[in-house]
Scaffold this motif. Sequence first.
Motif, PDB file in Angstrom:
ATOM      1  N   ASP A 119       0.994  -1.022   0.279  1.00  0.00           N
ATOM      2  CA  ASP A 119      -0.022  -0.069   0.056  1.00  0.00           C
ATOM      3  C   ASP A 119       0.806   1.386  -0.018  1.00  0.00           C
ATOM      4  OD1 ASP A 119       1.053   0.143   2.553  1.00  0.00           O
ATOM      5  OD2 ASP A 119      -0.891  -0.161   3.587  1.00  0.00           O
ATOM      6  N   HIS A 167      -6.266  -3.155  -3.004  1.00  0.00           N
ATOM      7  CA  HIS A 167      -7.100  -2.132  -3.482  1.00  0.00           C
ATOM      8  C   HIS A 167      -8.053  -1.618  -2.406  1.00  0.00           C
ATOM      9  CE1 HIS A 167      -9.513   0.104  -6.512  1.00  0.00           C
ATOM     10  NE2 HIS A 167     -10.638  -0.810  -6.155  1.00  0.00           N
ATOM     11  N   ASN A 168      -8.015  -0.022  -2.343  1.00  0.00           N
ATOM     12  CA  ASN A 168      -8.744   0.551  -1.669  1.00  0.00           C
ATOM     13  C   ASN A 168      -8.859   0.071  -0.293  1.00  0.00           C
ATOM     14  OD1 ASN A 168      -9.456   2.360  -3.702  1.00  0.00           O
ATOM     15  ND2 ASN A 168     -11.437   1.340  -4.168  1.00  0.00           N
ATOM     16  N   LEU A 177      -6.753  -5.723 -11.662  1.00  0.00           N
ATOM     17  CA  LEU A 177      -7.816  -4.637 -11.371  1.00  0.00           C
ATOM     18  C   LEU A 177      -7.948  -3.679 -12.752  1.00  0.00           C
ATOM     19  CD1 LEU A 177      -8.942  -3.139  -8.963  1.00  0.00           C
ATOM     20  CD2 LEU A 177      -6.743  -1.788  -8.880  1.00  0.00           C
ATOM     21  N   GLY A 232     -11.331  -0.328 -11.561  1.00  0.00           N
ATOM     22  CA  GLY A 232     -11.940  -0.213 -10.244  1.00  0.00           C
ATOM     23  C   GLY A 232     -12.532  -1.522  -9.507  1.00  0.00           C
ATOM     24  N   VAL A 270     -11.943  -5.751  -9.364  1.00  0.00           N
ATOM     25  CA  VAL A 270     -11.132  -6.856  -9.131  1.00  0.00           C
ATOM     26  C   VAL A 270     -11.369  -8.173  -9.850  1.00  0.00           C
ATOM     27  CG1 VAL A 270      -9.961  -8.249  -7.307  1.00  0.00           C
ATOM     28  CG2 VAL A 270     -10.462  -5.942  -6.950  1.00  0.00           C
TER      29      VAL A 270
END
Length: 222
Positions: A111, A159-160, A207, A210, A212
């Motif tokens: 991250d 992701h996010n 990805l 947005g 997966v």
Amino acid sequence: ALWMISDSLATESLHNPTGDTGQSMAIHNNKLYLVNNGSSNLIIYSIENDGTISQSSVIDLNSSSPREIIIVNNTAYISQWASKSIAAINLTSLAVNQIAVPGCPEGLATDGEYLYAAIKYEDIASYVAGNTIEKIELSTSTIVQSITVSNNPDKILFHNSYLYVSSQYGDWGAYSYITDKVDINSGSVVATKDHGGDVSFGSDFALYNGNVYRSYQNGIIS
């Protein structure tokens, strides 16, 4: 072996063979970094303007059984089964440091502040399944948390604020497949999808827009 694809034309690299069992690769600052599992090395190629490559360096990884590579800032991190460690390679000096982990690491993700490593096996002598994601602080190369996930974690995608982890269970040739979703803030699995074994799943994620996606026998699935 390496191939270059341009305008639908595939061209074999003049540097083939690259070594024994090319496992993974990454691109950073116009250089291609190729991990050879069997040869246990990292080969560095310079990428020319026309896409062709020239070999610049080879780093011996000392029979560590290297697996996956990820590059963060100017450091390459490579998971290594045999040594139960992650090689941290400064891409300017090519100095190699080792981060010890409690098992055989496979997939890596980041991250930007932490590195996440999937512990696929406890040991390759027995191939007992691992079941953790090790959270490693990049600034100190220190493990700060072990997150329990499904057995046999393989690849990871960040992701996010979530990690997506591919796993499998069962006997050779008759696997069933699992995807875990991990909240990195709480350090816990918040969703698990058991895909069963009727359809074969790969371990890779992608990805796109947005969403997966995970690979499976007919392509990809979200």
